[in-house]
Motif scaffolding. Structure first.
Motif, PDB file in Angstrom:
ATOM      1  N   ARG A   1     -27.681  -0.270 -16.250  1.00  0.00           N
ATOM      2  CA  ARG A   1     -27.093   0.982 -15.800  1.00  0.00           C
ATOM      3  C   ARG A   1     -26.541   0.819 -14.396  1.00  0.00           C
ATOM      4  O   ARG A   1     -25.553   1.412 -14.011  1.00  0.00           O
ATOM      5  N   ASP A   2     -27.230   0.011 -13.611  1.00  0.00           N
ATOM      6  CA  ASP A   2     -26.776  -0.264 -12.257  1.00  0.00           C
ATOM      7  C   ASP A   2     -26.770  -1.765 -12.042  1.00  0.00           C
ATOM      8  O   ASP A   2     -27.686  -2.453 -12.456  1.00  0.00           O
TER       9      ASP A   2
ATOM     10  N   ASP B   1     -17.089  -0.148 -12.468  1.00  0.00           N
ATOM     11  CA  ASP B   1     -16.315   0.916 -11.847  1.00  0.00           C
ATOM     12  C   ASP B   1     -17.215   1.824 -11.010  1.00  0.00           C
ATOM     13  O   ASP B   1     -16.839   2.310  -9.948  1.00  0.00           O
ATOM     14  N   ALA B   2     -18.430   2.067 -11.481  1.00  0.00           N
ATOM     15  CA  ALA B   2     -19.327   3.004 -10.807  1.00  0.00           C
ATOM     16  C   ALA B   2     -20.194   2.324  -9.759  1.00  0.00           C
ATOM     17  O   ALA B   2     -21.049   2.955  -9.157  1.00  0.00           O
TER      18      ALA B   2
ATOM     19  N   PRO C   1     -21.746   1.242  -6.584  1.00  0.00           N
ATOM     20  CA  PRO C   1     -21.610   1.657  -5.189  1.00  0.00           C
ATOM     21  C   PRO C   1     -21.469   0.442  -4.291  1.00  0.00           C
ATOM     22  O   PRO C   1     -22.039  -0.606  -4.559  1.00  0.00           O
ATOM     23  N   SER C   2     -20.693   0.617  -3.255  1.00  0.00           N
ATOM     24  CA  SER C   2     -20.464  -0.523  -2.384  1.00  0.00           C
ATOM     25  C   SER C   2     -21.082  -0.228  -1.034  1.00  0.00           C
ATOM     26  O   SER C   2     -20.580   0.578  -0.282  1.00  0.00           O
TER      27      SER C   2
ATOM     28  N   ALA D   1     -16.726   5.118  -1.562  1.00  0.00           N
ATOM     29  CA  ALA D   1     -17.309   4.039  -2.360  1.00  0.00           C
ATOM     30  C   ALA D   1     -18.829   4.097  -2.400  1.00  0.00           C
ATOM     31  O   ALA D   1     -19.463   3.250  -3.001  1.00  0.00           O
ATOM     32  N   ALA D   2     -19.421   5.109  -1.758  1.00  0.00           N
ATOM     33  CA  ALA D   2     -20.879   5.136  -1.675  1.00  0.00           C
ATOM     34  C   ALA D   2     -21.525   5.371  -3.036  1.00  0.00           C
ATOM     35  O   ALA D   2     -22.612   4.877  -3.308  1.00  0.00           O
ATOM     36  N   ASN D   3     -20.874   6.156  -3.875  1.00  0.00           N
ATOM     37  CA  ASN D   3     -21.435   6.415  -5.199  1.00  0.00           C
ATOM     38  C   ASN D   3     -20.318   6.775  -6.168  1.00  0.00           C
ATOM     39  O   ASN D   3     -20.191   7.915  -6.608  1.00  0.00           O
ATOM     40  N   PRO D   4     -19.494   5.791  -6.514  1.00  0.00           N
ATOM     41  CA  PRO D   4     -18.310   6.094  -7.332  1.00  0.00           C
ATOM     42  C   PRO D   4     -18.656   6.643  -8.711  1.00  0.00           C
ATOM     43  O   PRO D   4     -17.837   7.310  -9.326  1.00  0.00           O
ATOM     44  N   GLY D   5     -19.868   6.407  -9.174  1.00  0.00           N
ATOM     45  CA  GLY D   5     -20.230   6.883 -10.499  1.00  0.00           C
ATOM     46  C   GLY D   5     -20.498   8.377 -10.549  1.00  0.00           C
ATOM     47  O   GLY D   5     -20.716   8.938 -11.614  1.00  0.00           O
TER      48      GLY D   5
ATOM     49  N   VAL E   1     -12.635  -3.051  -1.848  1.00  0.00           N
ATOM     50  CA  VAL E   1     -13.372  -1.902  -2.357  1.00  0.00           C
ATOM     51  C   VAL E   1     -12.571  -0.627  -2.123  1.00  0.00           C
ATOM     52  O   VAL E   1     -12.444   0.226  -3.004  1.00  0.00           O
TER      53      VAL E   1
ATOM     54  N   ARG F   1      -9.731  -0.194  -4.524  1.00  0.00           N
ATOM     55  CA  ARG F   1     -10.230   0.233  -5.835  1.00  0.00           C
ATOM     56  C   ARG F   1     -10.534   1.718  -5.830  1.00  0.00           C
ATOM     57  O   ARG F   1     -10.193   2.436  -6.769  1.00  0.00           O
TER      58      ARG F   1
ATOM     59  N   ARG G   1      -8.912   4.780  -7.966  1.00  0.00           N
ATOM     60  CA  ARG G   1      -9.711   5.652  -8.831  1.00  0.00           C
ATOM     61  C   ARG G   1      -9.381   7.121  -8.586  1.00  0.00           C
ATOM     62  O   ARG G   1      -9.439   7.943  -9.492  1.00  0.00           O
TER      63      ARG G   1
ATOM     64  N   ARG H   1     -24.574  12.069 -10.230  1.00  0.00           N
ATOM     65  CA  ARG H   1     -25.352  10.876 -10.514  1.00  0.00           C
ATOM     66  C   ARG H   1     -26.214  10.634  -9.292  1.00  0.00           C
ATOM     67  O   ARG H   1     -25.882   9.841  -8.412  1.00  0.00           O
ATOM     68  N   TYR H   2     -27.308  11.374  -9.259  1.00  0.00           N
ATOM     69  CA  TYR H   2     -28.148  11.307  -8.078  1.00  0.00           C
ATOM     70  C   TYR H   2     -28.899   9.977  -8.002  1.00  0.00           C
ATOM     71  O   TYR H   2     -29.409   9.484  -9.013  1.00  0.00           O
TER      72      TYR H   2
ATOM     73  N   ASP I   1     -30.288   6.787  -2.614  1.00  0.00           N
ATOM     74  CA  ASP I   1     -29.347   6.358  -1.569  1.00  0.00           C
ATOM     75  C   ASP I   1     -28.465   7.509  -1.101  1.00  0.00           C
ATOM     76  O   ASP I   1     -27.963   7.491   0.019  1.00  0.00           O
TER      77      ASP I   1
ATOM     78  N   ARG J   1     -32.648   3.751  -8.292  1.00  0.00           N
ATOM     79  CA  ARG J   1     -31.800   3.093  -9.286  1.00  0.00           C
ATOM     80  C   ARG J   1     -32.555   2.021 -10.054  1.00  0.00           C
ATOM     81  O   ARG J   1     -32.359   1.825 -11.243  1.00  0.00           O
TER      82      ARG J   1
ATOM     83  N   LEU K   1     -37.342   4.575  -0.816  1.00  0.00           N
ATOM     84  CA  LEU K   1     -36.629   5.002   0.386  1.00  0.00           C
ATOM     85  C   LEU K   1     -37.361   6.166   1.051  1.00  0.00           C
ATOM     86  O   LEU K   1     -37.581   6.194   2.261  1.00  0.00           O
TER      87      LEU K   1
END
Lengths: 443, 386, 475
Positions: free
Chosen positions: A367-368, A403-404, A406-407, B35-39, B255, B258, B262, B306-307, B310, B336, C189
């Motif tokens: 999933r991740d 795609d999802a 996180p960076s 880009a912190a949480n693209p999902g 990044v 991208r 999106r 999508r919690y 982070d 995660r 965290l």
């Protein structure tokens, strides 16, 4: 990876002939304290090491060779004696090491745990770990094999043993690692967790770096894909043309997705057997069964591989199954494959070669994605072990997962950025695989 | 740049999502955070609509846990002033050393005071136009000397909107080559900075690199004349003395590209939403939201979040989404890694039911059920509980 | 984290109370720990604001920099800190034992050692930076500081380095230690918040644990709201007392939590290997104390090539040993390996105590033990095994089939013709075997720093602390 893609255009590697590169390397040896040769998968690294060993031995000066594992050392000993039977080779080993019979049969080889036990051979060869215990001599020449997989602290322990050295390795494979956090050394030019080559080149930026331009292992169907995804700035080509490698399945297929995936792989060199999208545990039973079934059908259908080396059946020992995690490997082994089929993690498949590989995609069912899963070297190893075909098993959804993603990678000042980025490499490979997709749910 | 907006086109839909709430300008920090949480579809939509997530979180009763100490702000301003004092004399010294440039003298252009009498939006346009002409001249090689451009106003297109980037950056040009200079007040100690702070700086700097490259390209110049090595200026060790470090932002640039790409595909996310859905806060005359909280909360819940924990350091809406995850009993709460490890099992109750055998595994859950039951057996055995 | 820990977290979330992930304590607890809660001025790398510290829970010392931007006041604060910390550290140097070493001179080892306890990993990082910013100071020369300050810097540096050393208990971060023993129902965290984690362990989650007005952050960062509304006006007022009282409100709650955390850990019995690791801590402490006493130089800014490799090797060995010891000491940790098929436990159903291999003089006793287990065994035949029940013994997996595993004992059987009583487990005994073993090879030597090879930059320049270090600004 050390290549600096920022400066200038990509190296014109593919135009150079491998012979020319080897000649350049040999010519450079006396001119520099160190010479580095980057060797993409199957580019004749061992051939180069054997050639250079003979070349250096011919000068009459003693040579030491460093490899990373006992298997690598034994392989090199056999190859050297095979090509150059007149050379005498001393094989240094730890006390617990039992030399394989093929080694004991060789006339010019002596095995011992101490340098004194070896007589005075032309070449002394051992693992880096063993060399670290040797301390009372200095060799004018050394060859360090698999130097990118060697951690720089190992090089530190043995660098005092030689005056000049040839470093050979594949920059695209997995980086060395540690079980402890190495942040306190990041940015240091001698960071012990960096590879031997990175540290060497940071202190000696003027050393020549050569690149072997041709992969003799990867077929024409694979070299461009692997080159683009994992060696984007240096590049290499395949040594064989599009029609020189063939794989045929002697027995007809049953039209199942597995059979069709094998047929696709036989035809095009690649196949992606895509299972329905689902988040799974790491040891996804369905995926494990699919991997096992592919291997089983491949043997049942009597694959025959034709190449410049002639025709030969793809027997179990010519097949490897690769996965990211040890528990996946254990699960696949438990699925009842013939024992002759190699099943292992990417880490342990480094440097190996097979006719056909079956790969459980590291991101399948996740999933991740973590940094571990995305590490470009891991996928590079898995996607570059084959001479004929590579069949990847994965759940649908990896594109969405990427795609999802996180960076939020941390940035350490003074640490050269590594290329290619794992994300980009994964994306490139996935895009290619999607053209060879067989869906498991459409029987 | 912005064209005519048609009914039903994505940009229009996004405006409707925001409603009468004034758009929150995208600064480099916000763009870097895409880009912190693209999902997360919820976040993508809110960011795409230019919604003030901070204000929304406040109104929902879940204010974001981010604040900045006045000491940190003072320190940051003082450091920047020091670096830029005397026409950036100190900065110039560092650039010479770092880039090994034979810079004798440089011109210094501060774009900030251009258009200061105009209103905000047209002021921005003026300053952007001024920045363009300065950069164009430099790229044509009409400036012999090196030049420092302070507060250049750059722009990027985000989900169809032109966003002006807050100009807290310096661009340096010599011989038609450009470097982005980012001044930050976190310390570099013995050559190392806090990796998360350095990463945030690199992501923001990448936004400016991309914006400057875009500008050069629009002007018909080679965008690669903007270096991917940005100059990060920070206090060294425990003093105020600045030190400059080159940071390679190629990965951050990839990044960012991208994520911006999106943002143009948000229509896919909007396709499934009710036509009349809006996050409008309905600000009254005093600017305060007047929309009933329950109604806004309901609207927000229509979009899928999508919690992940982070989010607590990257998203203004984090407490709202965490609360939602708690109410749903979602295993996302635990991180995660836990969520991934549970295979396809999303809810806490479901996972525990599989573990203690009170729930039968659904199709595809046999393996995680077996693992969980095994783990449960081992825990009970070791803890001596029945 | 493993699925076992994940399950504990799920259970904690469901039941509203943290769940144990250890059955014994894996750190040493000092009878006289030095609890240290430092605060830093926001926006600065290592500018101290205040610290609450002491080894008596009823008598915390509060040290405050009343005007944090004043350099002299900061050094005065550092001197005050040294005034508390150094006597504490030195109180452990007097009582020692003589330790014989194989192939080396005997050395003196302190009978007990200091223990610094900070709230979280941020506290460790701040300790490191404080050490870095003070250890190069000089008591003489152009920028003199009180004599105790550079010495304090060396000890703070030492404590911060030990915090990164696997298995060491000389420096503990409360949240880390609690997290090693309990799984809360929140993410890792969020476990970084001491108030929140302690709440999960003691009474269940409390909303206000995240409210800085009720539970101020455990440092070293302060709450921005506090900075703006309370601290800044207090500093501006010029009243040292007002600043002190303001900071006391931020530190006192954490002080209580720290002792509560220590009490929680003290409620667990120490694991079997804890004393052995503490012994190594004591030896390390003695070596540091000796280096200080002999007037050795302060720790360098960063490790040289040889020092880095040596430290890495030590840390890797310590990490591997720590992992093995934790599993051998604690069945709940071992359970993680059982879950992944790297260990198995069960009842002995059959033994062949006098099984032997070889003939005549080379005849060796190799008893066989058959264990019935419910665990999934994924180890191939031939795997070397160890067992927590008989740590000196080594075995080898012969075969595993349908819940029955045959183990051959290959090590630690002595030279006798028959097995001594108790050396071979009896039928009915519960045993555990694992591929995780403590057989580590020693690591080969490294060159002297002066002999650093050309591949690593050659011999480093001799480091001599100079005035420039001492004058490094601290503003």
């Amino acid at each position: 990876m050390t290549a600096d893609p920022g400066t200038g255009s990509p190296e014109p590697g593919p135009e150079h002939s491998p012979e020319q590169v080897i000649a350049d390397v040999l010519a450079d040896l006396p001119r520099h304290r160190g010479v580095v040769v980057d060797s993409p998968p199957g580019a004749g690294k061992s051939t180069l090491v054997v050639r250079a060993a003979a070349h250096l031995a011919a000068t009459g000066e003693p040579l030491m060779i460093v490899a990373q594992t006992n298997e690598q050392v034994d392989d090199l000993v056999v190859r050297i004696c095979d090509k150059h039977p007149h050379l005498t080779v001393g094989r240094l080993s730890a006390g617990a090491y039992a030399p394989p019979p093929r080694l004991l049969e060789l006339a010019g080889v002596r095995v011992g745990t101490r340098v004194q036990d070896l007589g005075d051979p032309d070449i002394v060869i051992a693992t880096a770990d063993k060399w670290a215990w040797i301390g009372d001599r200095k060799w004018p020449w050394a060859i360090v094999d698999e130097a990118y997989q060697m951690r720089s602290d190992k090089l530190l322990r043995i660098a005092g043993l030689f005056e000049r050295a040839l470093f050979v390795g594949d920059p695209g494979q997995l980086d060395p690692f540690s079980i402890v956090d190495g942040d306190r050394w990041s940015g240091l030019s001698w960071d012990p967790l960096q590879s031997a080559v990175s540290v060497l080149l940071r202190h000696n930026p003027d050393l020549p770096v050569h690149r072997l331009p041709v992969s003799w292992r990867l077929p024409a169907t694979a070299a461009p894909v692997v080159s683009r995804a994992f060696y984007p700035f240096t590049g290499f080509r395949s040594g064989t043309g599009p029609d020189e490698r063939r794989m045929e399945l002697v027995t007809g297929g049953l039209g199942t997705p597995h059979d069709r995936a094998l047929e696709e792989a036989a035809r095009s060199g690649w196949a992606l057997l895509e299972l329905p999208e689902r988040h799974t545990v790491r040891t996804d039973g369905e995926a494990v069964r699919a991997v096992a079934l592919l291997a089983e059908r491949l043997l049942q259908r009597g694959a025959v591989a034709g190449s410049e080396q002639g025709e030969r059946p793809v027997t179990a020992d010519r097949i490897a199954v690769g996965a990211a995690h040890r528990d996946q490997v254990a699960a696949i082994r438990a699925a009842g494959l013939p024992p002759e089929i190699t099943v292992d993690t990417a880490n342990r498949l480094q440097g190996r070669e097979y006719d056909v590989t079956i790969v459980l995609h590291p991101l399948s069912g996740r999933r991740d994605a973590t940094a571990f899963h995305l590490e470009s070297g891991r996928l590079c190893v898995l996607a570059s072990r084959h001479r004929h075909a590579c069949v990847v098993v994965a759940r649908a959804g990896i594109a969405e997962l990427l795609d999802a993603h996180p960076s939020a990678e941390p940035v350490q000042l003074g640490v050269p950025v590594k290329f290619p980025d794992g994300w980009e490499a994964n994306q490139a490979v996935l895009e290619h695989l999607s053209r060879h997709r067989v869906r498991a749910d459409r029987g | 740049m912005s064209g005519l907006k048609r009914e039903g086109d994505p940009a229009h839909r996004l405006d409707a999502l925001r409603g009468t709430t004034p758009p929150r300008p995208h600064d480099a920090r916000a763009i870097a955070a895409l880009a912190a949480n693209p999902g997360c579809a919820r976040r993508a939509l809110m960011d795409g609509a230019g919604l003030d997530k901070d204000a929304a979180a406040r109104h929902l009763g879940f204010p974001a846990p981010f604040g900045q100490s006045p000491f940190a702000i003072t320190r940051g301003n003082a450091f920047e002033a020091l670096v830029k004092a005397d026409g950036c004399a100190e900065l110039l010294r560092m650039l010479r050393e770092l880039l090994r440039l034979p810079v004798a003298e440089v011109a210094y252009h501060d774009v900030e005071n251009v258009g200061e009498n105009a209103d905000a939006r047209s002021g921005a346009h003026l300053r952007h136009a001024h920045t363009r002409s300065l950069i164009d001249r430099a790229a044509r090689g009409e400036d012999d000397a090196g030049t420092l451009y302070d507060h250049p106003l750059l722009a990027l297109t985000i989900a169809g909107h032109t966003a002006f980037l807050e100009p807290d950056v310096v661009a340096f040009q010599l011989g038609g080559r450009f470097h982005i200079v980012e001044i930050k007040s976190f310390a570099v100690i013995d050559g190392q900075a806090e990796p998360s702070a350095a990463a945030a700086a690199a992501r923001q700097a990448a936004v400016y690199v991309l914006a400057l490259r875009t500008l050069l390209e629009e002007l018909g110049h080679d965008p690669l004349r903007v270096s991917h090595d940005v100059v990060l200026v920070c206090p060294e060790n425990f003093a105020n003395r600045p030190v400059a470090t080159l940071v390679d932002v190629r990965r951050q640039l990839a990044v960012l590209r991208r994520q911006l790409a999106r943002m143009t595909t948000l229509d896919r996310l909007m396709a499934g939403l009710p036509e009349d859905l809006t996050f409008d806060l309905r600000p009254g005359e005093d600017g305060r939201p007047t929309r009933p909280v329950a109604e806004l909360a309901d609207a927000v819940r229509r979009t899928t979040a999508r919690y992940a924990p982070d989010c607590l350091s990257t998203c203004d809406l984090c407490f709202f989404c965490r609360d939602e995850a708690r109410q749903e009993g979602a295993s996302d709460l635990l991180g995660r890694q836990v969520r991934d490890e549970l295979g396809g099992v999303a809810s806490v109750a479901e996972a525990l039911g599989l573990a203690d055998g009170s729930r039968d595994p659904a199709e595809g859950q046999e393996e995680i059920a077996r693992l969980l039951r095994n783990a449960e057996r081992l825990r009970r055995e070791c803890l001596g509980s029945v | 984290m493993s699925l076992l820990t994940s399950l504990a977290r799920l259970r904690a979330l469901d039941e509203g109370i943290a769940q144990p992930v250890a059955t014994v304590r894996h750190c040493h607890l000092s009878a006289r720990p030095m609890v240290f809660v430092p605060l830093r001025l926001s926006g600065e790398a290592a500018a101290p604001l205040a610290a609450m510290l002491g080894d008596d829970r009823d008598r915390p010392r509060l040290l405050v920099v009343p005007q944090p931007r004043n350099r002299d006041l900061r050094f005065a604060w550092a001197a005050e800190l040294a005034g508390v910390l150094l006597p504490y550290v030195e109180s452990f140097t007097a009582d020692t034992e003589t330790v014989e070493r194989r192939g080396g001179d005997p050395y003196e080892r302190a009978l007990d050692a200091p223990q610094l306890v900070v709230p979280n990993t941020g506290g460790v990082a701040f300790t490191r930076l404080l050490g870095r910013s003070t250890r190069f100071r000089r008591a003489d020369g152009p920028y003199p500081v009180p004599e105790s300050v550079p010495l304090l810097g060396r000890w703070l540096t030492y404590f911060a380095e030990r915090a990164a050393y696997p298995g060491s208990s000389l420096t503990l971060a409360a949240t880390e230690e609690l997290g090693r023993h309990w799984a809360s129902g929140q993410s890792g965290l969020e476990d970084g918040n001491l108030a929140s984690l302690v709440a999960w362990i003691t009474e269940g989650p409390r909303e206000e644990a995240e409210d800085p007005l009720v539970w101020p952050p455990a440092g070293p960062a302060t709450d921005p709201g506090f900075d703006a509304e309370v601290l800044a006006p207090a500093i501006d007022s010029g009243s040292a007392e007002r600043v002190t009282e303001a900071l006391r409100t931020q530190l006192a709650p954490t002080w209580r939590l720290m002792w509560q955390a220590l009490d929680l850990l003290a409620g667990l019995e120490p694991g079997a290997s804890v004393a052995q690791r503490w012994e190594q801590d004591r030896a390390s402490f003695s070596a540091m104390a000796e280096s200080v006493a002999e007037g050795g130089p302060p720790q360098p800014r960063r490790d040289g090539a040889v020092a880095a490799a040596a430290r890495l090797a030590r840390m890797e060995r310590a990490q591997a040993a720590y992992e093995v010891q934790r599993a051998y000491d604690d069945p709940l940790v071992m359970a993680e390996y059982r879950l992944t098929g790297e260990a198995f436990a069960g009842e002995v159903v059959e033994t062949v105590p006098d099984n032997a291999e070889g003939e005549g003089r080379s005849r060796k006793l190799r008893p066989l033990v058959v264990i019935k287990t419910d665990d999934p065994v994924l180890l191939p035949p031939g795997t070397a095994l160890g067992t927590p029940e008989r740590r000196a013994q080594g075995g080898e997996l012969v075969e595993a089939h349908e819940g029955l595993v045959t183990v051959k004992i290959t090590k630690g059987m002595g030279r006798g013709k028959t097995a001594a009583p108790g050396t071979v487990p009896d039928v009915g005994e519960r045993v555990c075997y694992t591929s995780l073993t403590g057989d580590f090879q020693g690591s080969p030597g490294l060159p002297d720093a002066e002999a650093t090879p050309w591949t690593h930059g050659g011999p480093p320049q001799q480091y001599v602390p100079d005035d420039e270090d001492a004058q490094e600004e601290w503003s």
